[in-house]
Design a protein around this motif. Sequence first.
Motif: not given
Length: 376
Positions: A38-44
């Motif tokens: 989820l953290d990587a998805l927020r950056e995307v």
Amino acid sequence: MSAPNKSYDPVEVEALKPEEIERMRDEALAAVAAAADLDALREVKAAHAGDRSPLALANREIGALPPQAKAEAGKRMGMARGAVNKAFAARQAELEAERDARVLVEEAVDVTLPYDRTPAGARHPITTLSERIEDVFVAMGYEVAEGPEVEAEWFNFDALNIAQDHPARAMQDTLFVQAPGKKAKEAESGVVLRTHTSPVQVRTMLDREPPVYVICPGRVYRMDELDATHTPVFTQVELLAIDEGLTMADLKGTIEHMVRSLFGEGLTTRLRPNYFPFTEPSAELDMQCYVCRGESAGNPDRPCRTCSSEGWIELGGCGMVNPRVLTAAGIDPEKYSGFAFGFGIERLLMFRHSVEDMRDMVEGDVRFTRPFGMEI
């Protein structure tokens, strides 16, 4: 007036070309699919769907197009951004489901295990009851006084008008730390473990000028066997009041207020004549049984285990302070008078909570103290 000129070629904006929009969309979709948590998805999302993303910046260029080209460019852009948002929502739901499933496994609680390896403790009921008694008298304006448990024989006996040949001084009753007169330069008074908290009263009278209103709780020591009703170490509470004009009526009123504060309204007290060296006149203090309210006395149909069907419970001794005690403490008995009373808290606890064996109070078993809770 001539008609609008619609024959010129529309202005082409590089970022709005169909192949460029498809490229930005595909990059965004690939980044969303590659997000591992989820953290990587927020950056995307910030990089490909935020206000500064390539698609958002390209969308602002639609205004530079001629009117007849805006609709087609806006449609292509809307479809691309919609596809990215849809992919983001789907990937977010998938990652959240994976996180929840992982948490259920990693943070699972085995409800079959003991819920607490360390049992909860509790305050000792003697401490709780002693502090409750102190609160009653502090609210009346009394002070709490304390003194040493290893006491000079003079404070423990002589100053209290207890004669040298009194039976209480014998080794069978008193625990001597140091006998009197062992050394030539030594004072005649020995050293004992105090047998009551009355020495605290003597020390208070010596240290303060009247009026004096104190309550003296503390441990005392006697040469008793440990059994169901006796213990060589127990807790005593004594009260002392010294002022001008105090009488037995003041003593009776103070006792009744204490009894009603501890046991409830409507209970009466009585004083039975007795003898104590340090009070004159002296009396035994009884309170009406708080269970049967005295109705069990002489009534075989209603026995009471608390008062043994006598209707009264003995609390302790009391009386007016002996003038000799006042004189020993340097107080003028012609000007001042006083009263005192005392009782043991262990005995009070026994009949107040139906404790049958005094040994349970001193053995340190948490199974005894835990039912009394953590009252403060």
